[in-house]
Scaffold this motif. Structure first.
Motif, short mmCIF file in Angstrom:
data_model
loop_
_atom_site.label_atom_id
_atom_site.label_comp_id
_atom_site.label_asym_id
_atom_site.label_seq_id
_atom_site.Cartn_x
_atom_site.Cartn_y
_atom_site.Cartn_z
N ALA A 67 -5.06 4.30 1.86
CA ALA A 67 -3.95 4.20 0.92
C ALA A 67 -4.44 3.56 -0.37
O ALA A 67 -5.56 3.04 -0.44
N ARG A 113 0.84 -1.19 0.00
CA ARG A 113 0.00 0.00 0.00
C ARG A 113 0.87 1.24 0.00
O ARG A 113 2.02 1.21 0.46
N GLN A 114 0.29 2.30 -0.52
CA GLN A 114 0.99 3.58 -0.55
C GLN A 114 0.02 4.70 -0.21
O GLN A 114 -0.95 4.94 -0.94
N ALA A 115 0.28 5.35 0.89
CA ALA A 115 -0.51 6.49 1.30
C ALA A 115 0.05 7.75 0.63
O ALA A 115 1.22 7.80 0.25
#
Length: 125
Positions: free
Chosen positions: A91, A38-40
């Motif tokens: 995210a 995941r990438q916020a």
């Protein structure tokens, strides 16, 4: 060319649940490693969970006990069941896979060759 398509993202209130799916165009039964990342916004992509070829599971400390990764090889689909969602879980979520035998199935991006385009998860208070 392998295609990996995530689905199931959306908006949910804190404490709620979501299940993400990742449908793969190649056999998941022959994967060495599959994972969720995941990438916020404004942050680097981080590993969330991985599934090794021999049934091993690895979870990030921040999601351990709340998230469960699984796969259905008959459907060539990877899942991420997310419970007790927190604001910090907001995210873009990505699935990833590796079919070649490797020495590692970890939460590192470099362990994976193939990636999906991502599905957004937004947790609100």
């Amino acid at each position: 060319q392998v295609q990996m398509v995530e689905s199931g993202g959306g908006s949910v209130q804190a404490g709620g649940s979501l299940t993400l799916s990742c449908t793969v165009s190649r056999s998941t039964a022959s994967t060495y490693c599959m994972g969720w990342f995941r990438q916020a916004t404004g942050k680097e992509r981080e590993g969330v969970a991985t599934l090794g070829a021999f049934g091993s599971r690895l979870y990030a400390a921040s999601v351990n006990g709340r998230f469960t990764a699984s796969k259905d090889d008959a459907k060539n689909t990877l899942y991420l069941q997310m419970n007790s969602l927190e604001l910090e879980d907001t995210a873009m979520y990505y699935c990833a896979a590796l079919w070649t035998t490797s020495y590692s199935c970890s939460l590192r991006e470099a362990d994976f060759d193939y990636w999906g385009q991502g599905t957004q998860v937004t947790v609100s208070s």
